[in-house]
Design a protein around this motif. Structure first.
Motif, PDB file in Angstrom:
ATOM      1  N   LEU A  35       0.829  -1.205   0.000  1.00  0.00           N
ATOM      2  CA  LEU A  35       0.000   0.000   0.000  1.00  0.00           C
ATOM      3  C   LEU A  35       0.865   1.258   0.000  1.00  0.00           C
ATOM      4  CD1 LEU A  35      -2.967   0.915   0.109  1.00  0.00           C
ATOM      5  CD2 LEU A  35      -2.766   0.980   2.602  1.00  0.00           C
ATOM      6  N   TRP A  36       1.996   1.205   0.700  1.00  0.00           N
ATOM      7  CA  TRP A  36       2.854   2.380   0.785  1.00  0.00           C
ATOM      8  C   TRP A  36       3.528   2.690  -0.550  1.00  0.00           C
ATOM      9  CZ3 TRP A  36       7.804   1.422  -0.645  1.00  0.00           C
ATOM     10  CH2 TRP A  36       8.264   0.102  -0.520  1.00  0.00           C
ATOM     11  N   ALA A  37       3.532   1.730  -1.470  1.00  0.00           N
ATOM     12  CA  ALA A  37       4.135   1.979  -2.779  1.00  0.00           C
ATOM     13  C   ALA A  37       3.103   2.400  -3.821  1.00  0.00           C
ATOM     14  CB  ALA A  37       4.870   0.730  -3.256  1.00  0.00           C
ATOM     15  N   SER A  38       1.944   1.749  -3.824  1.00  0.00           N
ATOM     16  CA  SER A  38       0.966   2.010  -4.885  1.00  0.00           C
ATOM     17  C   SER A  38       0.297   3.375  -4.738  1.00  0.00           C
ATOM     18  CB  SER A  38      -0.094   0.905  -4.893  1.00  0.00           C
ATOM     19  OG  SER A  38      -0.770   0.850  -3.654  1.00  0.00           O
ATOM     20  N   VAL A  39      -0.075   3.762  -3.531  1.00  0.00           N
ATOM     21  CA  VAL A  39      -0.789   5.032  -3.344  1.00  0.00           C
ATOM     22  C   VAL A  39       0.110   6.238  -3.639  1.00  0.00           C
ATOM     23  CG1 VAL A  39      -1.978   6.477  -1.662  1.00  0.00           C
ATOM     24  CG2 VAL A  39      -2.443   4.026  -1.747  1.00  0.00           C
ATOM     25  N   PRO A  40       1.337   6.338  -3.059  1.00  0.00           N
ATOM     26  CA  PRO A  40       2.193   7.485  -3.411  1.00  0.00           C
ATOM     27  C   PRO A  40       2.530   7.545  -4.901  1.00  0.00           C
ATOM     28  CG  PRO A  40       2.980   6.437  -1.412  1.00  0.00           C
ATOM     29  CD  PRO A  40       1.944   5.536  -1.982  1.00  0.00           C
ATOM     30  N   VAL A  55     -18.988   3.340  -9.468  1.00  0.00           N
ATOM     31  CA  VAL A  55     -19.015   1.925  -9.069  1.00  0.00           C
ATOM     32  C   VAL A  55     -17.609   1.412  -8.814  1.00  0.00           C
ATOM     33  CG1 VAL A  55     -19.598  -0.402  -9.825  1.00  0.00           C
ATOM     34  CG2 VAL A  55     -21.186   1.467 -10.255  1.00  0.00           C
ATOM     35  N   LEU A  56     -16.659   1.724  -9.694  1.00  0.00           N
ATOM     36  CA  LEU A  56     -15.309   1.183  -9.559  1.00  0.00           C
ATOM     37  C   LEU A  56     -14.572   1.779  -8.367  1.00  0.00           C
ATOM     38  CD1 LEU A  56     -14.172   1.001 -13.295  1.00  0.00           C
ATOM     39  CD2 LEU A  56     -14.871  -0.881 -11.802  1.00  0.00           C
ATOM     40  N   ILE A  57     -14.841   3.018  -8.035  1.00  0.00           N
ATOM     41  CA  ILE A  57     -14.210   3.601  -6.852  1.00  0.00           C
ATOM     42  C   ILE A  57     -14.782   2.975  -5.586  1.00  0.00           C
ATOM     43  CG2 ILE A  57     -13.974   5.721  -5.500  1.00  0.00           C
ATOM     44  CD1 ILE A  57     -13.805   7.248  -8.142  1.00  0.00           C
ATOM     45  N   ALA A  58     -16.106   2.795  -5.562  1.00  0.00           N
ATOM     46  CA  ALA A  58     -16.738   2.220  -4.375  1.00  0.00           C
ATOM     47  C   ALA A  58     -16.455   0.731  -4.240  1.00  0.00           C
ATOM     48  CB  ALA A  58     -18.248   2.459  -4.417  1.00  0.00           C
ATOM     49  N   ALA A  59     -16.416   0.016  -5.352  1.00  0.00           N
ATOM     50  CA  ALA A  59     -16.222  -1.444  -5.316  1.00  0.00           C
ATOM     51  C   ALA A  59     -15.344  -1.855  -6.480  1.00  0.00           C
ATOM     52  CB  ALA A  59     -17.569  -2.166  -5.364  1.00  0.00           C
ATOM     53  N   PRO A  60     -14.026  -1.680  -6.387  1.00  0.00           N
ATOM     54  CA  PRO A  60     -13.151  -2.057  -7.509  1.00  0.00           C
ATOM     55  C   PRO A  60     -13.212  -3.533  -7.847  1.00  0.00           C
ATOM     56  CG  PRO A  60     -11.876  -1.517  -5.530  1.00  0.00           C
ATOM     57  CD  PRO A  60     -13.276  -1.099  -5.267  1.00  0.00           C
ATOM     58  N   GLU A  61     -13.591  -4.385  -6.881  1.00  0.00           N
ATOM     59  CA  GLU A  61     -13.693  -5.820  -7.168  1.00  0.00           C
ATOM     60  C   GLU A  61     -14.818  -6.131  -8.125  1.00  0.00           C
ATOM     61  OE1 GLU A  61     -16.298  -5.009  -3.561  1.00  0.00           O
ATOM     62  OE2 GLU A  61     -14.343  -4.356  -4.327  1.00  0.00           O
ATOM     63  N   ALA A  92      -2.962   4.161 -12.773  1.00  0.00           N
ATOM     64  CA  ALA A  92      -2.279   3.991 -11.488  1.00  0.00           C
ATOM     65  C   ALA A  92      -3.235   4.245 -10.324  1.00  0.00           C
ATOM     66  CB  ALA A  92      -1.085   4.938 -11.408  1.00  0.00           C
ATOM     67  N   SER A  93      -4.163   5.160 -10.502  1.00  0.00           N
ATOM     68  CA  SER A  93      -5.153   5.411  -9.454  1.00  0.00           C
ATOM     69  C   SER A  93      -6.071   4.207  -9.260  1.00  0.00           C
ATOM     70  CB  SER A  93      -5.974   6.655  -9.807  1.00  0.00           C
ATOM     71  OG  SER A  93      -5.147   7.791  -9.922  1.00  0.00           O
ATOM     72  N   GLY A  94      -6.471   3.564 -10.356  1.00  0.00           N
ATOM     73  CA  GLY A  94      -7.274   2.355 -10.228  1.00  0.00           C
ATOM     74  C   GLY A  94      -6.540   1.262  -9.486  1.00  0.00           C
ATOM     75  N   TYR A  95      -5.253   1.121  -9.778  1.00  0.00           N
ATOM     76  CA  TYR A  95      -4.428   0.137  -9.082  1.00  0.00           C
ATOM     77  C   TYR A  95      -4.365   0.457  -7.582  1.00  0.00           C
ATOM     78  CZ  TYR A  95      -0.419  -3.022  -8.481  1.00  0.00           C
ATOM     79  OH  TYR A  95       0.417  -4.034  -8.081  1.00  0.00           O
ATOM     80  N   ALA A  96      -4.184   1.740  -7.256  1.00  0.00           N
ATOM     81  CA  ALA A  96      -4.077   2.139  -5.849  1.00  0.00           C
ATOM     82  C   ALA A  96      -5.411   1.988  -5.121  1.00  0.00           C
ATOM     83  CB  ALA A  96      -3.590   3.588  -5.769  1.00  0.00           C
ATOM     84  N   VAL A  97      -6.517   2.296  -5.782  1.00  0.00           N
ATOM     85  CA  VAL A  97      -7.831   2.157  -5.148  1.00  0.00           C
ATOM     86  C   VAL A  97      -8.120   0.696  -4.835  1.00  0.00           C
ATOM     87  CG1 VAL A  97     -10.307   2.342  -5.585  1.00  0.00           C
ATOM     88  CG2 VAL A  97      -8.813   4.274  -6.080  1.00  0.00           C
ATOM     89  N   ALA A  98      -7.792  -0.201  -5.766  1.00  0.00           N
ATOM     90  CA  ALA A  98      -8.006  -1.625  -5.512  1.00  0.00           C
ATOM     91  C   ALA A  98      -7.136  -2.113  -4.358  1.00  0.00           C
ATOM     92  CB  ALA A  98      -7.712  -2.430  -6.782  1.00  0.00           C
ATOM     93  N   THR A  99      -5.891  -1.657  -4.310  1.00  0.00           N
ATOM     94  CA  THR A  99      -5.008  -2.032  -3.208  1.00  0.00           C
ATOM     95  C   THR A  99      -5.550  -1.530  -1.872  1.00  0.00           C
ATOM     96  OG1 THR A  99      -3.131  -1.887  -4.732  1.00  0.00           O
ATOM     97  CG2 THR A  99      -2.629  -1.987  -2.398  1.00  0.00           C
ATOM     98  N   SER A 100      -6.043  -0.298  -1.872  1.00  0.00           N
ATOM     99  CA  SER A 100      -6.581   0.276  -0.639  1.00  0.00           C
ATOM    100  C   SER A 100      -7.836  -0.463  -0.187  1.00  0.00           C
ATOM    101  CB  SER A 100      -6.895   1.765  -0.852  1.00  0.00           C
ATOM    102  OG  SER A 100      -5.741   2.465  -1.257  1.00  0.00           O
TER     103      SER A 100
END
Length: 762
Positions: A84-89, A396-402, A117-125
């Protein structure tokens, strides 16, 4: 007094207005290159112009959710959980860089990279936020205490979701947050109850074959760490603490759904009641299997899942009813914006329907899409656009990326994309001259509406075909026919009667509404069974990899989102994806994750199954993925299979044997006779046969094998080194991607004398 100004095409309805604002048929956007000696320079110039037009102002916004979803897809393709510390920054840094490049020619590319990259970070979060323990191995007797958070009433049994407050096991110390348990029908406690019980728990179901749907991932994002069934009775106790607002809300909504179901039950029964309840509350587990299968075979399965159609009907009925009632008061019509009031009332009704139906992913997507449309009406903006779809997808993707990897999301957005493209690109041209006398006469008889329904059904069916083929291994050849016959009745009778029933129930005047709803459902069931019984109604498709699906999805996006002739490159991609999918080779051997079932392709080209358990779900999934119409109970599945207490053996198409070994004493014989042995025990190091044993099954799950010379190429459900929170790796190990039988070692001759000669020496 001068006549008030009228908008262009007002006498010709929506089609005429769209024809006025859209270029005529001859003014095709971008034009086509000339054919002749200068064809190549002409083509190059056209390609350059088309590309610039597609990258113009406002054209890239619909591609933002595509890039965001691509980042989420990359996250789910990772072999281990990102930090998480890598994907979000990293995402924040790329967003800052894109903002600084807003005047640079590469600004669009920078934006898309930052969004991905934001989609990747949101899913990680999201994964870090919902992280919880997952059961690693079966537990046979566990004492559980907790609150009942959900209850599903099914045809043969019921199911509850238990929020665990205490767990006790004799052999293992484990912590779980939520578990899903099957209970005897009629014994499920009410939502909000605090209960004690004993249960057998199993780890979440992993993919039953490589590339199939990951149920464990789905359960993880629901907060469920194990499934199983109740053993013995369920004791309801006074809770030691409050369950919280969420539990009280769940209990209230469950009580409302039960009350609605009770009112429907008073007038309807059987599949009529089950389908009526499914349409209004989202509980569709009580539908009998034959009707449920017929619904999906005929292409009407989408009616059972509350999605865009249901939300549009609810909002549309409320919108037009409220607007019509307000229009009866002349003073309101002249001085007040009754259209906006009607849109606000429809939005409230849609929100209530969302909560009543359980707020599943498809329902959330439908609500957000409907809400954006209604809000656009309230602020005097155009509603049905690609921007509307893009905003709904991002929410939808921000609220539930899965949701991206769920078939419901994929099919619903594909269908909606096709319909929006039809409205903006195809429909205006089809009805560009509705004021001609012939067209007007046809429209009077409903020809225009019938044509629109036909086109909508056809486009939505074609758009969802790749996803239905990938996830469910079937297509619906007669889906348009079933929708034409059933959907007008559902739209005009079933859903309006259901809504009126909800409004009339508090006053005790709902009986007639449920009766009318039942009549419409009877017609829908009759159409479903008729279409499902037609020759060739079941379009079975063999399983194919994720590659063709990605290619077909990109092709659909090009056709739907581009406006120049470049969009027809999407048709080329879809054609390539189709050829790729049908040419995908099928495996010769399938092995379940627990090693209790093995399917071998025989000389007849069909699968034959060796199994030791009673679970038919795995076999059912294998047969569907092989486009095999047989059911797990078909006796021909055992043709050529020879079994005894020590195990089973089956010959492959080339005559070599595959053995499913159960007992240790049988391993020696199977190692010398078979080309491949499958055992839930540890295979001996001296075994001459290629072996799939307990260690490999525990680490890699279900396996697919294809013959490769004298050996077998292995495709696992989980590659070596893969470890995700919903399926953590037990340990690391190296396994050969190709299994090759070793040279047979000479058997040691048994030197034990006969029993008669085993006495003491004379």
């Amino acid at each position: 007094m001068a006549e008030p100004a009228r908008p262009p095409g007002w006498r010709r309805g929506i089609a005429g207005m769209m024809a006025d604002v859209w270029p005529p048929r001859g003014a095709r956007t971008g034009g086509w290159p000339e054919v002749g000696a200068d064809a190549w320079p002409s083509l190059s110039a056209h390609l350059t112009r088309w590309t610039r037009e597609e990258a113009g102002a406002g054209r890239l916004l619909p591609w933002v959710p595509v890039a965001f979803g691509a980042g989420i897809a990359v996250y789910f393709a990772a072999d281990h959980e990102p930090a998480l510390w890598a994907s979000v920054p990293t995402a924040l840094l790329l967003c800052i860089v894109a903002a600084l490049m807003r005047r640079h020619p590469l600004f669009p590319a920078a934006v898309m990279i930052a969004v991905a990259a934001s989609g990747y970070a949101v899913a990680t979060s999201k994964t870090a936020r919902v992280a919880h323990p997952v059961l690693p191995r079966p537990l046979y007797s566990v004492a559980l205490s907790g609150f009942v958070e959900a209850r599903d009433i099914r045809e043969r049994s019921d199911r509850i979701v238990l929020r665990v407050t205490a767990i006790e096991s004799d052999r293992h110390a484990i912590t779980l947050t939520r578990v899903r348990l099957a209970v005897r029908k009629g014994t499920a406690p009410d939502v909000g109850s605090f209960v004690q019980l004993k249960a057998r728990l199993l780890p979440p179901l992993a993919p039953v074959r490589p590339g199939s749907y990951d149920f464990a991932r789905d359960m993880f994002f629901q907060g469920i760490g194990a499934s199983g069934f109740v053993m013995g009775g369920i004791t309801t106790l006074t809770p030691p603490q409050e369950g919280g607002f969420g539990l009280r809300y769940g209990a209230a909504m469950q009580g409302l759904r039960d009350a609605i179901d009770a009112r429907i039950r008073a007038q309807l029964d059987g599949d009529e009641r089950a389908i009526a309840t499914a349409l209004l509350t989202g509980r569709r587990d009580a539908i009998t299997p034959d009707v449920n299968d017929a619904m999906f075979i005929s292409g009407l399965g989408h009616v059972l899942s509350i999605s865009g159609y249901h939300m549009a009907v609810v909002a549309g009925v409320v919108f037009f009813a409220v607007r019509a009632l307000l229009a009866l008061i002349p003073g309101l019509t002249v001085s007040l914006p009754i259209k906006k009031w009607a849109a606000a009332a429809a939005l409230v009704a849609a929100a209530f329907y969302l909560l009543l139906s359980g707020a599943e992913v498809a329902t959330q997507r439908s609500f957000f899409m409907t809400a954006v449309v209604l809000i656009a009406v309230m602020v005097d903006r155009r509603a049905v656009t690609f921007r509307t779809l893009a905003v709904a997808a991002m929410i939808v993707l921000i609220a539930a990326p899965e949701a991206l990897v769920h078939p419901s999301f994929q099919m619903s957005f594909a269908a909606t994309l096709g319909l929006v493209a039809l409205v903006q690109f195809g429909l205006p041209r089809l009805f560009a001259t509705p004021d001609s006398s012939v067209t007007e006469r046809i429209a009077l008889w409903g020809g225009r509406e019938l044509a629109m329904l036909l086109l909508a059904s056809l486009i939505a069916g074609l758009a969802t075909t790749p996803y239905a083929a990938f996830h469910f291994h079937r297509i619906t050849p007669y889906g348009v026919l079933a929708n034409l016959a059933a959907m007008p009745v559902v739209s005009a009778l079933v859903m309006p009667a259901g809504l009126l029933g909800l409004l009339a129930a508090p006053f005790g005047l709902d009986g007639l509404c449920w009766t009318l709803m039942g009549w419409g459902i009877d017609w829908m069931i009759a159409v479903t069974r008729w279409v499902a019984a037609l020759p060739g109604a079941v379009g079975r498709v063999t399983a194919f990899g994720i590659g063709p699906l990605i290619l077909a999805s990109f092709g659909l996006l090009l056709i739907g989102l581009l406006r120049t002739p470049l969009r027809w490159s999407g048709a080329v991609l879809i054609a390539i994806a189709t050829i790729w999918s049908v040419s995908t080779p099928q495996p010769d051997i399938l092995i379940s994750g627990d090693g209790r079932a093995v399917a071998v392709r025989g000389r007849d080209g069909r699968l034959h199954v060796m199994r030791t358990g009673k679970d038919v779900f795995v076999v059912k999934e294998w047969l569907e993925a092989d486009a095999d119409p047989r059911v797990p109970s078909d006796p021909t599945l055992g043709d050529g299979v020879s079994c005894d207490e020590s195990g089973c053996v089956m010959a492959m198409a080339d005559g070599r044997f595959v053995a499913l070994t159960l007992r240790p004493e049988a391993l020696a014989d199977d190692c010398t006779r078979a080309a491949l042995i499958v055992t839930s025990r540890a295979a001996p190091a001296s075994c001459a046969a290629a072996a799939i044993d307990r260690q490999r099954l525990q680490q890699q799950g279900a396996l697919m094998l294809a013959t490769q010379g004298a050996g077998f190429a292995v495709t696992p459900a989980r590659a070596v080194g893969t470890s995700r929170p919903w399926w953590p790796a037990a340990e690391t190990g190296e396994f050969e991607p190709v299994l090759t039988p070793r040279a047979s070692m000479p058997r040691v001759q048994d030197a034990t004398p006969p029993e008669a000669e085993q006495g003491a020496d004379d």
